[in-house]
Design a protein around this motif. Structure first.
Motif: not given
Length: 370
Positions: A66-76, A343-351
């Motif tokens: 749920g915090d992925l959006a904080g990594k930036g706007d992909l389309d920009s 920069d991304m962590p190894r695991v993205i946890k889906v709620p």
């Protein structure tokens, strides 16, 4: 129906890759693919190639999806996403859970402008050899990124290494693991079982009574960890007794037969947890035949539409909604962030959440007609 047709066509197209694949991977092929896709960062390729004993359920290098959006706007970002070549290989498309995951990934990739998105899957969720063959064909096609959902732990490890040799980013999307994947996106399966245990043992049974669990396919990562989480959760209640732990092989009829036996042996049983919703829907049939609807709590996992409908009609008691469609979208976007050099962590946890008759509106499902 339009989305289902699109997925089927994509699958047929992907299957044809087996016939035209072949040939060894060369440095020239990798360089050509890189030249055609400007602005991408492939420095993450193979970043965990030397990893051993990886377990996403216990990995600390992680973040909430749920915090992925904080990594930036992909389309920009200064990347022409239309030039990216992506492929998706899931366990099967004959199971609603995997059409949800695949649909989420495909929709998200296309929404961000990725034009080449090839989707393939074996006919059966247990056909590891066919999945390996399909994946071998994909690896030879010079994709920038491949999203892989292995049939079992290690079954696509070789294909993951081959993809890295070809300069391809590999995202492990849900369930079984690949030790060397550049990113894992999925649910924490131990938590799935823990959530089920809390609901059945505490909210339904009042911390007393007999309960049972029906596992999925033996050796399947999700089945092993969901069961382990459930059994661990049950241990928190002194008045709870686990009277049966049986295998249902993800199959509705097998689960129904197993439940009928359990109910016959333990007529006072209060709850049955199933490691997926397909089996839970079978267990409900056994409960109805025994005349115990509303007396035995039946909780599944996945949050498929059939289960949500059953819950809404007062039959299946609940499900652990894994947000599979949204999770598929998270997997796709996390992979694009990697390609962008973020920069991304190894695991993205889906709620995941518990869905009962009181909150079916909270379910985030996949509408194939949209």
């Amino acid at each position: 129906m339009k989305r289902i047709l699109a997925i089927c066509l994509a699958t047929i197209m992907g299957l044809s890759l087996m016939g035209c694949g072949g040939g060894s991977k060369t440095q020239e092929n990798t360089e050509t693919a890189a030249e055609e896709t400007s602005g991408l960062d492939k420095s993450c390729v193979g970043r965990f190639a030397d990893s051993t004993a990886f377990d996403p359920d216990t990995e600390t290098d992680s973040m909430d999806g749920g915090d992925l959006a904080g990594k930036g706007d992909l389309d920009s970002m200064d990347i022409d996403w239309s030039t990216v070549k992506a492929a998706i290989i899931v366990k099967t498309l004959s199971n609603e859970s995997w059409t949800n995951i695949a649909g989420g990934m495909k929709d998200a990739l296309e929404a961000h402008g990725v034009k080449t998105v090839d989707l393939v899957a074996p006919d059966s969720e247990s056909d590891a050899e066919q999945q390996q063959s399909l994946c071998d064909a994909l690896v030879n096609k010079g994709y920038d990124i491949i999203f892989m959902s292995p049939q079992g732990d290690t079954t696509l490890d070789a294909q993951c290494r081959d993809a890295h040799d070809a300069g391809t980013v590999v995202v492990n999307a849900f369930d079984s693991t690949m030790q060397g994947a550049d990113l894992y996106v999925g649910n924490i399966s131990l938590d799935t079982g823990r959530l089920a245990a809390k609901y059945i043992c505490e909210d339904w049974s009042g911390e007393e009574g007999q309960v049972a669990v029906i596992e999925g396919l033996p050796g399947a990562y999700a089945s092993i960890n969901r069961t382990a989480g459930f059994l661990e959760g049950c241990e928190n209640y002194d008045g709870i007794e686990v009277v049966a732990d049986v295998v249902g092989n993800w199959d509705r009829q097998e689960a129904m037969d197993q439940a009928a036996t359990i109910i016959n042996q333990y007529p006072d049983i209060k709850g049955i947890y199933c490691c997926n919703d397909t089996m839970a829907l079978g267990v409900i049939e056994a409960v109805k035949e025994a005349g115990k609807l509303g007396q035995i709590c039946v909780v599944g996992s996945d949050g498929v539409e059939g289960a949500i409908s059953s819950i809404g009609s007062g039959e299946q008691t609940g499900t652990i909604d894994l947000n599979l469609y949204e999770g598929g979208k998270m997997a796709a976007e996390a992979g694009l962030y990697l390609l962008a050099g973020v920069d991304m962590p190894r695991v993205i946890k889906v709620p995941q959440i518990v869905i009962t008759e009181d909150n079916t509106a909270d379910h985030v499902g996949y509408d194939p007609d949209k």
